[in-house]
Write a protein that holds these residues in place. Structure first.
Motif, PDB file in Angstrom:
ATOM      1  N   LYS A  54      19.580  73.836 -82.534  1.00 28.73           N
ATOM      2  CA  LYS A  54      20.025  72.491 -82.120  1.00 28.73           C
ATOM      3  C   LYS A  54      18.850  71.525 -82.061  1.00 28.73           C
ATOM      4  O   LYS A  54      18.971  70.360 -82.453  1.00 28.73           O
ATOM      5  N   TYR A  57      18.233  70.524 -85.574  1.00 28.83           N
ATOM      6  CA  TYR A  57      19.303  69.659 -86.070  1.00 28.83           C
ATOM      7  C   TYR A  57      19.158  68.248 -85.497  1.00 28.83           C
ATOM      8  O   TYR A  57      19.318  67.256 -86.211  1.00 28.83           O
ATOM      9  N   ASP A  58      18.848  68.137 -84.209  1.00 34.05           N
ATOM     10  CA  ASP A  58      18.649  66.811 -83.601  1.00 34.05           C
ATOM     11  C   ASP A  58      17.450  66.104 -84.215  1.00 34.05           C
ATOM     12  O   ASP A  58      17.462  64.886 -84.381  1.00 34.05           O
ATOM     13  N   ALA A  63      22.006  70.095 -91.360  1.00 39.78           N
ATOM     14  CA  ALA A  63      22.740  71.229 -90.795  1.00 39.78           C
ATOM     15  C   ALA A  63      22.264  72.556 -91.376  1.00 39.78           C
ATOM     16  O   ALA A  63      22.123  73.546 -90.661  1.00 39.78           O
ATOM     17  N   SER A  66      18.313  73.243 -90.534  1.00 42.27           N
ATOM     18  CA  SER A  66      18.054  73.485 -89.117  1.00 42.27           C
ATOM     19  C   SER A  66      18.359  74.929 -88.731  1.00 42.27           C
ATOM     20  O   SER A  66      17.707  75.482 -87.852  1.00 42.27           O
ATOM     21  N   ARG A 132      28.319  71.007 -90.424  1.00 42.59           N
ATOM     22  CA  ARG A 132      28.235  70.015 -89.339  1.00 42.59           C
ATOM     23  C   ARG A 132      29.249  70.260 -88.231  1.00 42.59           C
ATOM     24  O   ARG A 132      29.086  69.756 -87.128  1.00 42.59           O
ATOM     25  N   ASN A 134      29.509  72.738 -86.525  1.00 41.66           N
ATOM     26  CA  ASN A 134      28.831  73.433 -85.425  1.00 41.66           C
ATOM     27  C   ASN A 134      28.536  72.502 -84.266  1.00 41.66           C
ATOM     28  O   ASN A 134      28.465  72.943 -83.119  1.00 41.66           O
ATOM     29  N   TRP A 135      28.336  71.247 -84.549  1.00 43.89           N
ATOM     30  CA  TRP A 135      27.877  70.312 -83.536  1.00 43.89           C
ATOM     31  C   TRP A 135      28.972  69.361 -83.092  1.00 43.89           C
ATOM     32  O   TRP A 135      28.706  68.368 -82.437  1.00 43.89           O
ATOM     33  N   TRP A 136      30.221  69.662 -83.420  1.00 37.85           N
ATOM     34  CA  TRP A 136      31.334  68.844 -82.971  1.00 37.85           C
ATOM     35  C   TRP A 136      31.496  68.989 -81.471  1.00 37.85           C
ATOM     36  O   TRP A 136      31.294  70.061 -80.904  1.00 37.85           O
ATOM     37  N   ARG A 142      30.954  64.100 -75.661  1.00 39.81           N
ATOM     38  CA  ARG A 142      29.966  63.409 -76.492  1.00 39.81           C
ATOM     39  C   ARG A 142      29.467  62.147 -75.790  1.00 39.81           C
ATOM     40  O   ARG A 142      28.277  61.849 -75.783  1.00 39.81           O
ATOM     41  N   ARG A 151      20.430  63.101 -75.678  1.00 42.82           N
ATOM     42  CA  ARG A 151      20.198  62.941 -77.103  1.00 42.82           C
ATOM     43  C   ARG A 151      18.706  62.940 -77.414  1.00 42.82           C
ATOM     44  O   ARG A 151      18.277  63.330 -78.476  1.00 42.82           O
TER      45      ARG A 151
END
Length: 152
Positions: A54, A57-58, A63, A66, A132, A134-136, A142, A151
């Motif tokens: 993560k 990815y950030d 995706a 990372s 992507r 994975n990060w939903w 959110r 974030r």
């Protein structure tokens, strides 16, 4: 893990090496105890690995890349921890109490399989396939994540 316990302790294979007399069955509480311990240990590996993925990815928004970078960063620590835990559990198999021998052998195998097959093959493969997704996160979660500044 359960198959290995049946093969060794119920069927008596390796009984001379480990030093026990096979009874044709084994304590039914052992698989339950091992499942609970293995589940707890595997969550530690997963949280650590997913945190590294993560972070990548950030940082990059990629995706696929990372996953590889996160695994590369976490692999030495996960491997070392798995080897230490497996060795520690395997030492139980050298004792004289069959209950502890079952626990030690089963947990050593569970840790090694979890660290290699699950974390090394299945986790990255599943994450690669889902991309992507994975990060939903649900919209309220959110918004909370963005509002409290996670974030950054």
């Amino acid at each position: 893990m359960f198959g290995a316990l049946v093969w060794v302790f119920q069927e008596g294979n390796l009984s001379g090496l480990i030093g026990f007399t096979p009874q044709g069955s084994f304590e039914p509480s052992i698989p339950i105890l091992m499942f609970c311990v293995a589940y707890g240990l595997s969550m530690d590996y997963e949280v650590f690995m997913l945190a590294r993925i993560k972070e990548e990815y950030d940082r990059t928004g990629d995706a696929t890349g990372s996953i590889a970078a996160g695994l590369q960063r976490s692999a030495p620590l996960v491997t070392a921890a798995a080897l230490v835990l497996a060795f520690t559990f395997a030492v139980y198999a050298t004792g004289d109490v069959v209950f502890l021998q079952m626990l030690g052998l089963g947990m050593a195998l569970a840790v090694l399989v979890d660290a290699t097959v699950i974390r090394g093959i299945l986790l990255p493969s599943a994450m690669r396939l889902t991309g992507r997704a994975n990060w939903w996160a649900p919209a309220p979660l959110r918004r909370l994540h963005e509002r409290i500044g996670l974030r950054d």
